[in-house]
Scaffold this motif. Structure first.
Motif, PDB file in Angstrom:
ATOM      1  N   UNK A   1       0.607  -1.164  -0.036  1.00  0.00           N
ATOM      2  CA  UNK A   1      -0.094   0.026  -0.081  1.00  0.00           C
ATOM      3  C   UNK A   1       0.849   1.290  -0.163  1.00  0.00           C
ATOM      4  N   UNK A   2       0.497   2.399  -0.774  1.00  0.00           N
ATOM      5  CA  UNK A   2       0.921   3.516  -0.677  1.00  0.00           C
ATOM      6  C   UNK A   2      -0.350   4.362  -0.190  1.00  0.00           C
ATOM      7  N   UNK A   3       0.184   4.972   1.138  1.00  0.00           N
ATOM      8  CA  UNK A   3      -0.851   5.828   1.857  1.00  0.00           C
ATOM      9  C   UNK A   3      -0.601   7.288   1.937  1.00  0.00           C
ATOM     10  N   UNK A   4      -1.555   7.957   1.686  1.00  0.00           N
ATOM     11  CA  UNK A   4      -1.602   9.312   1.712  1.00  0.00           C
ATOM     12  C   UNK A   4      -2.402  10.095   2.750  1.00  0.00           C
ATOM     13  N   UNK A   5      -2.092  11.105   3.557  1.00  0.00           N
ATOM     14  CA  UNK A   5      -2.887  11.660   4.137  1.00  0.00           C
ATOM     15  C   UNK A   5      -2.676  13.434   4.061  1.00  0.00           C
ATOM     16  N   UNK A   6      -3.076  14.215   3.633  1.00  0.00           N
ATOM     17  CA  UNK A   6      -2.414  15.576   3.151  1.00  0.00           C
ATOM     18  C   UNK A   6      -1.217  15.613   2.727  1.00  0.00           C
ATOM     19  N   UNK A   7      -0.264  16.060   3.341  1.00  0.00           N
ATOM     20  CA  UNK A   7       1.116  16.123   2.766  1.00  0.00           C
ATOM     21  C   UNK A   7       1.997  15.136   3.270  1.00  0.00           C
ATOM     22  N   UNK A   8       1.376  14.176   4.000  1.00  0.00           N
ATOM     23  CA  UNK A   8       2.028  12.919   4.472  1.00  0.00           C
ATOM     24  C   UNK A   8       2.140  11.647   3.662  1.00  0.00           C
ATOM     25  N   UNK A   9       3.267  11.070   3.377  1.00  0.00           N
ATOM     26  CA  UNK A   9       2.906   9.632   2.710  1.00  0.00           C
ATOM     27  C   UNK A   9       3.506   8.586   3.382  1.00  0.00           C
ATOM     28  N   UNK A  10       3.235   7.216   3.111  1.00  0.00           N
ATOM     29  CA  UNK A  10       3.560   6.085   3.869  1.00  0.00           C
ATOM     30  C   UNK A  10       3.649   4.957   3.039  1.00  0.00           C
ATOM     31  N   UNK A  11       4.321   4.023   3.102  1.00  0.00           N
ATOM     32  CA  UNK A  11       4.210   2.776   2.388  1.00  0.00           C
ATOM     33  C   UNK A  11       3.966   1.227   3.485  1.00  0.00           C
ATOM     34  N   UNK A  12       3.488   0.463   3.154  1.00  0.00           N
ATOM     35  CA  UNK A  12       3.576  -0.632   3.753  1.00  0.00           C
ATOM     36  C   UNK A  12       3.475  -1.942   2.955  1.00  0.00           C
ATOM     37  N   UNK A  13       3.810  -3.138   3.525  1.00  0.00           N
ATOM     38  CA  UNK A  13       3.558  -4.435   3.001  1.00  0.00           C
ATOM     39  C   UNK A  13       3.380  -5.591   3.954  1.00  0.00           C
ATOM     40  N   UNK A  14       2.527  -6.393   3.669  1.00  0.00           N
ATOM     41  CA  UNK A  14       2.361  -7.584   4.636  1.00  0.00           C
ATOM     42  C   UNK A  14       1.623  -8.658   4.092  1.00  0.00           C
ATOM     43  N   UNK A  15       1.816  -9.782   4.587  1.00  0.00           N
ATOM     44  CA  UNK A  15       1.046 -11.123   4.258  1.00  0.00           C
ATOM     45  C   UNK A  15       0.548 -11.782   5.466  1.00  0.00           C
ATOM     46  N   UNK A  16      -0.519 -12.653   4.754  1.00  0.00           N
ATOM     47  CA  UNK A  16      -1.365 -13.352   5.721  1.00  0.00           C
ATOM     48  C   UNK A  16      -2.131 -14.397   5.121  1.00  0.00           C
ATOM     49  N   UNK A  17      -2.185 -15.558   5.963  1.00  0.00           N
ATOM     50  CA  UNK A  17      -3.052 -16.731   5.304  1.00  0.00           C
ATOM     51  C   UNK A  17      -4.377 -16.287   5.143  1.00  0.00           C
ATOM     52  N   UNK A  18      -5.036 -16.929   3.798  1.00  0.00           N
ATOM     53  CA  UNK A  18      -6.366 -16.307   3.399  1.00  0.00           C
ATOM     54  C   UNK A  18      -7.377 -17.473   3.583  1.00  0.00           C
ATOM     55  N   UNK A  19      -6.912 -18.569   3.425  1.00  0.00           N
ATOM     56  CA  UNK A  19      -7.699 -19.944   3.767  1.00  0.00           C
ATOM     57  C   UNK A  19      -6.971 -21.145   3.712  1.00  0.00           C
ATOM     58  N   UNK A  20      -7.624 -22.159   4.349  1.00  0.00           N
ATOM     59  CA  UNK A  20      -7.133 -23.731   4.382  1.00  0.00           C
ATOM     60  C   UNK A  20      -8.592 -24.277   4.455  1.00  0.00           C
TER      61      UNK A  20
END
Length: 429
Positions: free
Chosen positions: A93-112
């Motif tokens: 994700x690229x996240x924006x709020x006003x003049x602020x910017x951020x990035x994040x990455x993550x993984x998770x189990x979705x189904x079994x």
């Protein structure tokens, strides 16, 4: 710190101009509302088609959207095939709020999920998957008026709900399928606030933990009408019953110190309150239609609605104020060049789709929208009917209006759909 003051600062988490950090699939300030960010019910094969699948399915993957279709086509040429589905999601994700910017990455189990036939007309499935994820951290630093001293407040929200399902799927007439899924939800959500003076080594920490569990039911219906030798029309629908989850809430306050041995409690934590607790999960329905040329081409459209405003027990006051009904429109196409060909890429399923979601989040008078395009491939693994599925979704959620957060994201979903013939008697040649 009192609960009232903590909630006041938590509003800054969503609406203030501060820097944020988050991890896991719920890496978003929106995951801090209510029970968290709901995970998709889809596998990769459905995700690449915009999340469609309530009206159709085939032998090569497990339909996790409609319990009526989980057992469909589990018997082929007299052989009973057991299917195992294992999948996961990854977000960037690229996240924006006003003049602020951020990035994040993550993984998770979705189904079994495992599905197996009992008879030609009756199939059973067992599934485990996350239902919601809360995983967010926010840091707020403030100067005291008339002083150079700085106070820091760290808000950490994490946890979520998981779901175990037992599905029975029955073909009750030619082309007509009925299914019921019994569900058990369980999990806990923690809201943790730590405050300190930057120049001090002493911390104050408030922790609120909500533990909950409960049962629910989901029903499904699907019908396939043959139009010609190769073409058929499909319709399907599901209804998720709303339910109440019960448990307890625990509030703890403690003072900590940073020493050479790490973070050390200054005294025994003080339990402020332990109380019984209940919250409601909403009812929802999904309906869809599709036009299919068997194992060659398919086009589908679906609509889903979740009645968040009809629940009797919101998770907390913030959820009650910031959650509204949710709606979703999905479209998808599927194409396979030649399922009978020996050429590898002629046996690959190619899929694409679009999804427009009006999320449950209603903040500062704005209903948060989430729109995404998706595509992917289901690629054969050997000759046993097993597939490796991958889907890529590119989308935008939120807005920059009224100091809200806008997210541009890429979502990668992978799934192993493994098939094996079981439950057949050996034959003597």
């Amino acid at each position: 710190m009192s609960l009232k003051l903590r909630l006041a600062y938590l509003s800054i988490l969503l609406f203030g101009s501060h820097y944020t950090f988050a991890q896991g699939q719920g890496r978003s300030p929106y995951s801090a509302i209510g029970i968290g960010e709901l995970t998709e019910e889809t596998t990769a094969a459905q995700e690449m088609m915009g999340g469609t699948g309530v009206s159709f399915g085939n032998t090569f993957y497990i339909n996790t959207l409609n319990p009526a279709l989980m057992g469909k086509d589990r018997v082929v040429n007299g052989m009973k095939y057991v299917a195992l589905s294992v999948g996961g999601n990854g977000y960037f994700r690229n996240q924006e709020q006003g003049t602020l910017l951020g990035q994040d990455f993550g993984m998770n189990l979705s189904n079994l999920t495992m599905a197996f036939p009992v008879t030609r007309a009756w199939g059973i499935g067992v599934s485990f998957k996350p239902h919601s994820i809360v995983d967010y951290e926010n840091v707020v630093r403030r100067h005291f008026t008339g002083s150079s001293s700085i106070s820091s407040y760290n808000f950490s929200d994490y946890g979520g709900l998981s779901k175990v399902g037992l599905t029975n799927s029955v073909q009750i007439a030619r082309g007509l399928y009925l299914g019921v899924e019994g569900q058990y939800y369980f999990g806990n959500i923690v809201r943790d606030t730590t405050s300190l003076f930057i120049s001090s080594a002493t911390y104050s920490r408030f922790t609120g933990r909500s533990s909950m569990s409960g049962f629910a039911l989901k029903g499904g219906l699907a019908y396939a009408q043959k139009l010609s030798k190769r073409w058929k029309a499909n319709v399907g629908g599901t209804y998720q019953l709303g339910t109440d989850l019960s448990g307890e809430r625990l509030h703890i306050f403690q003072n900590l110190a940073s020493t050479s041995n790490g973070i050390t409690p200054l005294a025994t934590p003080d339990t402020l309150a332990v109380s019984d607790f209940a919250t409601s999960l909403p009812s929802s329905y999904r309906v869809g239609i599709s036009l299919e040329k068997t194992y060659q081409f398919l086009i589908a459209a679906e609509y889903a609605f979740t009645d968040w405003e009809g629940i009797s027990k919101p998770f907390d006051a913030r959820a009650a104020a910031n959650i509204r009904n949710s709606k979703q429109m999905s479209f998808g196409v599927e194409w396979i060049p030649d399922v009978n060909s020996t050429a590898y890429f002629n046996q690959v399923f190619y899929r694409a789709g679009f999804k427009s979601l009006q999320t449950p989040y209603y903040i500062n008078g704005i209903h948060i929208k989430d729109n995404s395009f998706s595509f992917g491939m289901s690629m054969p693994l050997g000759k046993g009917g097993s597939y490796f599925d991958w889907a890529l979704s590119v989308g935008t959620r939120g807005t920059l209006d009224k100091e809200l957060v806008k997210e541009n994201y890429i979502k990668m979903t992978v799934n192993f759909s493994l098939m094996r013939d079981w439950f057949h008697r050996p034959r003597i040649q």
